[in-house]
Write an enzyme that holds these catalytic residues in place. Structure first.
Site, PDB file in Angstrom:
ATOM      1  N   THR A 190      10.088 -12.508  -9.004  1.00 22.81           N
ATOM      2  CA  THR A 190      10.795 -13.759  -9.255  1.00 22.81           C
ATOM      3  C   THR A 190      11.486 -14.233  -7.981  1.00 22.81           C
ATOM      4  O   THR A 190      12.161 -13.462  -7.315  1.00 22.81           O
ATOM      5  CB  THR A 190      11.834 -13.554 -10.367  1.00 22.81           C
ATOM      6  OG1 THR A 190      11.155 -13.047 -11.509  1.00 22.81           O
ATOM      7  CG2 THR A 190      12.520 -14.860 -10.726  1.00 22.81           C
ATOM      8  N   CYS A 197      19.997   0.547  11.768  1.00 26.21           N
ATOM      9  CA  CYS A 197      19.073   0.967  10.725  1.00 26.21           C
ATOM     10  C   CYS A 197      18.659   2.428  10.869  1.00 26.21           C
ATOM     11  O   CYS A 197      17.982   2.973  10.009  1.00 26.21           O
ATOM     12  CB  CYS A 197      17.847   0.064  10.694  1.00 26.21           C
ATOM     13  SG  CYS A 197      18.234  -1.578  10.089  1.00 26.21           S
TER      14      CYS A 197
END
Lengths: 405, 375
Positions: B235, B321
């Site tokens: 979605t 990260c």
């Protein structure tokens, strides 16, 4: 005013050359008047513009408006053969030479040509002398060379009594006649690829349009209708504003499927559509019906079908894409940017209830016999009576979401 | 708290936040629903896509929304390699890439049997172009390199590399532009794919996109429905995707002005740093001014980070990260600066929101730490 202190070029005018008008003798005045109105309407968002009209040219004074943005809009106005960005200077030879030189100096071209047009025959030098004077200055002071056959840079100088216009480049216009000089017609706008092209081509010949769209809710979705409105918006660029009549077609369409043979359903449906189109056309003083039929493309577009369908109206039916191949139509749709919208996959009232074996050679007797089985006049009246309309403008009206972006 | 970690992420622009909070409660309909609120969501999202495309001078159907730049990198790299395997089995990247790129290639190599060439970087931190060009073969289908290195700020010559690769091979070029967006001009017309993130340009986290030329086929990593041309199912994150247009516009509108300002801050910071003892500045003059990578030769990365943290300063030791691993900058090591510099580096990243006074305070703190904790 024409050149800033650092000698960069600032175009302050757009010179517009009329399209096919010159061939039209007595009507010319009306044509020019209409063209000016259309140009003004198309450019209404540029508040600063002022206009000067002469018998062979239209001058748009930019007054600080963005020339490129104006050109984008202008390219969609029919009745213009071409236009150029121009600098207006007094008709004085020293000033002409200076401006021509500045233009050349600011260009990245390596070859050039001067093309002078002397409308004011009282100007003391003839065109060729002016060409030489300006070119001489450029040749002496820059590395540019003359090439009269294929110059990189074409500097056009138009000398009128008071003012002279110095221009480079020539942007092709949309051609055709100013929309409205050819009267008005209605176009049946389905949402496919063909009908927007039919509308475009008709407008190009100077005919103003109103659109008719047949909606069959709930069998057709609101998205399908939005798509048609978007198509109308795209073609409205050529006439400034376009009205879309939305015909509630469901009841009549259902009655057709209940009462007629499946193979004739599309034929009868098209006959009903023509009848409704004629009625709407009469109401809005339109003189013809335009549609996107192309010979042989589908069952209802064979010559036999066209004959049976066309029988219901005496009004001229214009089919601008009748003889075009699909690929030609698609290319044109790409050019006027309606293609991407047209291929969005929503049902329209021609694609629902598609019969398995539609008749390709219908006969008038059979069609009339089937129509006699039910009283369609009443339903037809309802369709016309309940038709609503939306006025569509080139700019999307949804300015209220602008702050989101 | 004084923030010097803008290369990791940036605070949210108040204008973006305002628009987002207005949209979020209202625009909850699924953009693929056929009802009116769904159509409205779709319309606004497509309008955003069109504006993003216009800002970057690409086509609307070349912009694909994703949840983060790592996903975008993974989709572009793995999606391309897996969908184009029939054209060749060889891939090229560099040894100084972001972990999302490096790990994608490692997976393609180890799990899927691709041959991957990892091109070294020079002492300047940019890709060794000669080695890269020599690595190109008939079998090469993808070359991926970053525009701006996230640890050093080094700028790769992507235009030169892209032109060479296109001329001498059939490979497509993917560029991780995350650290360049809003800072440098983007030559997208020369590239085949490029990755961007919203939160580095003062936008939302969980919002990113990538550019991909129309003709490029990708295998979707997230299978789902028709969203994002079937390349990225799930979605649509409609409100986030809608405010991305504004985020990008605001970042690009002030790009030149911000760049000039940060350049001044950068000069101030470097001048001050060079007066300190036992300091090695790992970023050089060719790097973007937003990132200054510096090693304090007598204070290890972690110690420096902790000490700065204690004093309220936020910096990174390496790529955020990979901050959970040992404090060792593989980028600096690849540049040949040695293990000592690689384990003693911190990354200070600047923004138009940084002030000159903040830099003075940081320098003061660094001076103290450099003196107090030297080992």
């Amino acid at each position: 005013m024409t050149t800033e202190p650092n000698n960069t070029i600032v175009y302050d005018h757009i010179l517009v050359r009329y399209g096919e008008l010159s061939t039209k003798g007595k009507n010319k005045k009306d044509f020019i008047k209409r063209l000016l109105t259309n140009v003004k309407n198309a450019l209404c968002e540029f508040k600063g513009l002022t206009y000067e009209r002469t018998h062979d040219r239209l001058y748009i004074l930019l007054n600080g408006e963005n020339a490129e943005a104006v050109a984008d809009v202008l390219q969609h106005v029919f009745g213009i053969s071409s236009f150029s960005f121009a600098i207006r200077i007094p008709s004085d030879i020293d000033k002409i030479i200076e401006t021509g030189f500045t233009v050349a100096k600011n260009s990245t071209a390596t070859t050039f040509k001067i093309e002078t047009r002397r409308s004011d025959k009282h100007f003391p030098m003839i065109s060729d002398e002016i060409n030489r004077a300006v070119a001489g200055e450029i040749l002496r002071n820059t590395a540019l060379k003359v090439n009269v056959k294929q110059p990189d840079l074409r500097i056009q100088i138009e000398i009128h009594e008071q003012f002279t216009y110095v221009m480079t480049g020539r942007i092709p216009g949309a051609g055709g006649y100013p929309v409205g000089v050819g009267g008005k017609a209605v176009v049946m706008l389905s949402g496919g690829i063909d009908s927007p092209i039919a509308a475009y081509l008709t407008m190009k010949r100077g005919v103003a349009l109103e659109c008719i769209h047949y909606a069959s809710p709930p069998y057709t979705s609101a998205r399908a209708q939005e798509k048609v409105i978007e198509l109308a918006r795209l073609i409205s660029r050529y006439q400034g504003r376009i009205r879309v009549h939305i015909v509630p077609f469901t009841e009549l369409q259902l009655a057709i499927y209940q009462n007629c043979d499946e193979s004739y359903a599309i034929t009868i449906m098209r006959r009903m559509m023509y009848r409704i189109a004629e009625r709407i056309a009469q109401d809005c003083h339109a003189l013809a019906i335009v549609n996107g039929e192309s010979i042989g493309q589908v069952a209802s577009q064979t010559l036999e079908s066209m004959g049976v369908i066309n029988e219901v109206t005496k009004m001229p039916v214009i089919r601008p894409v009748a003889t075009m191949d699909k690929i030609e139509i698609i290319n044109l749709a790409r050019k006027i940017e309606t293609y991407e919208t047209s291929i969005l996959p929503f049902e329209d009232c021609c694609t629902i209830f598609t019969p398995k074996n539609p008749v390709t050679k219908p006969t008038l007797e059979k069609a009339q016999k089937m129509e006699s089985r039910f009283s369609f006049t009443e339903l037809l009246e309802q369709c016309v009576k309940n038709t609503t309309h939306i006025d569509v403008y080139p700019k999307t009206g949804e300015q209220d979401d602008q702050d989101l972006f | 708290m004084i923030y010097f970690d803008y290369a990791s992420t940036a605070p949210l622009n108040p204008d973006v936040l305002d628009t987002y909070t207005r949209l979020l409660p209202k625009l909850y309909a699924n953009a693929d629903s056929l009802h009116a609120p769904g159509r409205e969501a779709q319309r606004l999202m497509e309008k955003s896509r069109a504006q993003i495309a216009q800002l970057l001078s690409v086509r609307g159907d070349e912009v694909i929304f994703t949840s983060c730049a790592s996903e975008a990198n993974s989709t572009a790299i793995k999606g391309f390699a897996l969908a184009n395997r029939h054209r060749g089995n060889h891939l090229i990247t560099t040894k100084a890439e972001h972990s999302s790129v490096a790990a994608a290639f490692a997976q393609l190599e180890q799990e899927f049997g691709f041959r991957v060439s990892y091109i070294p970087v020079t002492t300047q931190g940019i890709v060794d172009t000669e080695t890269l060009y020599k690595a190109l073969t008939k079998d090469t289908i993808l070359v991926s390199l970053m525009y701006v290195n996230n640890e050093t700020g080094a700028i790769n010559p992507i235009e030169e590399v892209s032109a060479y690769v296109h001329e001498h091979s059939r490979a497509v070029v993917h560029v991780d532009c995350v650290q360049a967006l809003g800072k440098l001009k983007l030559p997208l017309s020369m590239l085949d794919m490029a990755t961007f993130s919203a939160h580095k340009i003062y936008g939302l986290k969980g919002s990113a996109f990538f550019y991909k030329k129309r003709n490029i086929k990708l295998l979707p990593l997230i299978n789902g429905g028709q969203q994002e041309q079937g390349i990225r199912g799930g979605t649509s994150n409609t409100p986030a995707n809608i405010v991305l247009a504004k985020t990008l516009r605001l970042a690009l509108e002030n790009q030149d002005e911000h760049y000039a300002y940060v350049k001044k801050l950068h000069a101030q910071l470097c001048t001050e740093l060079s007066t300190l003892n036992d300091v090695h500045i790992n970023s050089n003059e060719q790097c973007i001014p937003h990132i200054v990578n510096v090693s304090f030769l007598n204070v290890g990365s972690e110690i420096m980070l902790n000490a700065l943290d204690e004093r309220g300063f936020c910096v990174s030791a390496q790529s955020t990260c990979s901050s959970r691993s040992r404090a060792y900058s593989h980028v600096l090591a690849e540049m040949g600066l040695g293990d000592h510099i690689a384990t003693h580096a911190i990354r200070i990243s600047l923004s138009h929101m940084t002030t000159s006074e903040e830099i003075n305070q940081l320098i003061q703190a660094l001076k103290e730490i450099n003196h107090d904790y030297r080992t």
